[in-house]
Motif scaffolding. Sequence first.
Motif, short mmCIF file in Angstrom:
data_model
loop_
_atom_site.label_atom_id
_atom_site.label_comp_id
_atom_site.label_asym_id
_atom_site.label_seq_id
_atom_site.Cartn_x
_atom_site.Cartn_y
_atom_site.Cartn_z
N VAL A 249 46.54 49.72 42.04
CA VAL A 249 46.07 49.21 43.34
C VAL A 249 46.39 47.73 43.47
CG1 VAL A 249 43.99 48.72 44.69
CG2 VAL A 249 44.28 50.96 43.62
N TYR A 250 46.34 46.99 42.37
CA TYR A 250 46.58 45.55 42.40
C TYR A 250 48.02 45.19 42.02
CZ TYR A 250 41.55 45.63 42.67
OH TYR A 250 40.26 45.89 43.07
N LEU A 280 40.90 52.90 28.11
CA LEU A 280 41.23 51.90 29.13
C LEU A 280 40.08 51.82 30.12
CD1 LEU A 280 43.33 50.03 30.55
CD2 LEU A 280 44.13 52.08 31.76
N ALA A 281 39.66 50.60 30.46
CA ALA A 281 38.60 50.43 31.45
C ALA A 281 39.10 50.83 32.83
CB ALA A 281 38.12 48.99 31.45
N ALA A 282 38.28 51.56 33.56
CA ALA A 282 38.63 51.96 34.93
C ALA A 282 37.86 51.10 35.93
CB ALA A 282 38.32 53.44 35.13
N LEU A 283 36.54 51.20 35.91
CA LEU A 283 35.71 50.42 36.82
C LEU A 283 35.93 48.92 36.62
CD1 LEU A 283 33.18 49.90 38.66
CD2 LEU A 283 31.83 50.11 36.56
N LEU A 284 35.92 48.46 35.38
CA LEU A 284 35.98 47.03 35.10
C LEU A 284 37.35 46.44 35.40
CD1 LEU A 284 33.98 47.02 31.74
CD2 LEU A 284 33.13 46.78 34.07
N ALA A 285 38.37 47.28 35.49
CA ALA A 285 39.71 46.79 35.85
C ALA A 285 39.69 46.14 37.22
CB ALA A 285 40.71 47.93 35.82
N ASN A 286 38.78 46.56 38.08
CA ASN A 286 38.69 45.99 39.42
C ASN A 286 38.10 44.59 39.42
OD1 ASN A 286 39.29 48.41 41.37
ND2 ASN A 286 38.06 49.22 39.71
N PRO A 291 41.41 39.90 43.18
CA PRO A 291 41.66 38.51 43.59
C PRO A 291 40.54 37.55 43.21
CG PRO A 291 41.17 39.89 45.49
CD PRO A 291 41.36 40.81 44.33
N GLU A 292 39.31 38.06 42.95
CA GLU A 292 38.24 37.17 42.53
C GLU A 292 38.55 36.53 41.18
OE1 GLU A 292 37.76 40.17 43.71
OE2 GLU A 292 36.62 39.85 45.56
N ALA A 293 39.33 37.22 40.34
CA ALA A 293 39.71 36.65 39.04
C ALA A 293 40.65 35.46 39.23
CB ALA A 293 40.35 37.71 38.16
N GLY A 343 34.73 43.66 46.95
CA GLY A 343 36.13 43.40 47.30
C GLY A 343 37.05 44.49 46.81
N ALA A 344 36.78 45.00 45.60
CA ALA A 344 37.59 46.08 45.05
C ALA A 344 37.43 47.36 45.85
CB ALA A 344 37.21 46.32 43.59
N ILE A 345 36.21 47.63 46.33
CA ILE A 345 35.99 48.81 47.17
C ILE A 345 36.81 48.69 48.45
CG2 ILE A 345 34.27 50.02 48.57
CD1 ILE A 345 32.19 49.26 46.41
N SER A 346 36.81 47.52 49.05
CA SER A 346 37.56 47.30 50.29
C SER A 346 39.06 47.52 50.08
CB SER A 346 37.31 45.89 50.81
OG SER A 346 38.13 45.60 51.92
#
Length: 409
Positions: A249-250, A280-286, A291-293, A343-346
């Motif tokens: 997605v990113y 592998l992290a799924a939720l935390l990958a967001n 972009p907040e990172a 933001g990740a949900i959006s």
Amino acid sequence: MTAIRPSLWEPLRQFQRDSSPSALLSGLVAVVVGFAGPIVLIYAVAASAHLSDRTVLSWVWAATVLCGLVSIVLSLRTRVPVMSTWSTPGIAFLATALPGVPFPEAVGAFIISALLVLLLGSVAPLTRLIGRIPTHLAGALNAAILLPFGFHAVQAFGRLPLLVGAMILGYFVLRQVAPRWAVAGVLVIGLLGSAALGLLHPGSVTLALTQPQLVLPQFSWRGTLNLALPLTLLAFTGQYVPGFAALRVYGFTPAPGPVIRTTAAASLAAALVGCHNLTLAALLANIVGGPEAHPDPARRYVAAVYAGVFNILLGLFAGTFLHVMAILPPEALQALAGLALLGAISSSLQAGLSSAPGTLAAPLVLLVTLSGVSLLGIGSAFWGILVGLAMYGVESRANKERTPDLKVS
């Protein structure tokens, strides 16, 4: 004495140049969110299977310290925010499957599952298949995994409107004036608000190193069939598939094979001290990949490296941090998770529903995954992407049949 080649230090120098406060905060939030939820499940497993506190702490030590090391190594090597975590669907499965199974036998199953993941991660057609999931289906799958955390934040507002309302208001205000600090500000508001409302649960917190517990494994057909095989399937369907989907997605497309093999190798070490699959992290990958990172995607890997460092610290003092986490009310943690992922949900919804208008494949992924349906012991994320891929194939074939061949006269 032989000098160390300069090239060995270059990833660390590049990390220092790319580092930023927003990446550090994203890594910290990812660890807090990733630790708060699954730890409740771990204690549910411990209660149902009558595991000792020492066994639980050893389990947490392996999941945090080894995942931290994997996150640091893979992120520095690939310059992609690759974060490792334990298999959350696996923990939920063990809550019902582990009772009645001697723990050494369970550890034997953990080892077999890690070997199976390592073997499957070496099968090129399987790893290529994971990497070929269409972007809009990956976005829909990611959105379906994230949306419940938004729902939980809204439900937390219903239970504690004053505290959670202040956190939500603070988030949107900070998004306008200092977006990089919005999530960190929410954490501070949650702490101060909980203290002002008398909702903190302070207790005696002592700083002490966690000691891992070596467990000699026992191997059995019962453990292999009832634990190892389901855990292997859950690792792929519940973590690797949505994890790579979240990164896509990113715009991040790391080769699946090396990631799967590295986490599987770490799982072998983790199993010996009583921990199931590291994945592998799924939720935390967001959180570390969004972009907040950092606004620049090329510098977001730093957030995953910081998350790895925080994970190691958390694991070394697991018992201490477990007491600290218990200070905040659960509603504050749910609000923090939901707002950190907003933001990740959006972006996931946009990727899933706007990049391929008119298709039914992405909405089907969203609906089936959100339904929580479980068939044959396999979770809804797998069935969601399977149904979506089937519809995608049908629609692609129908579009080809409707499009006439254009010939140059």
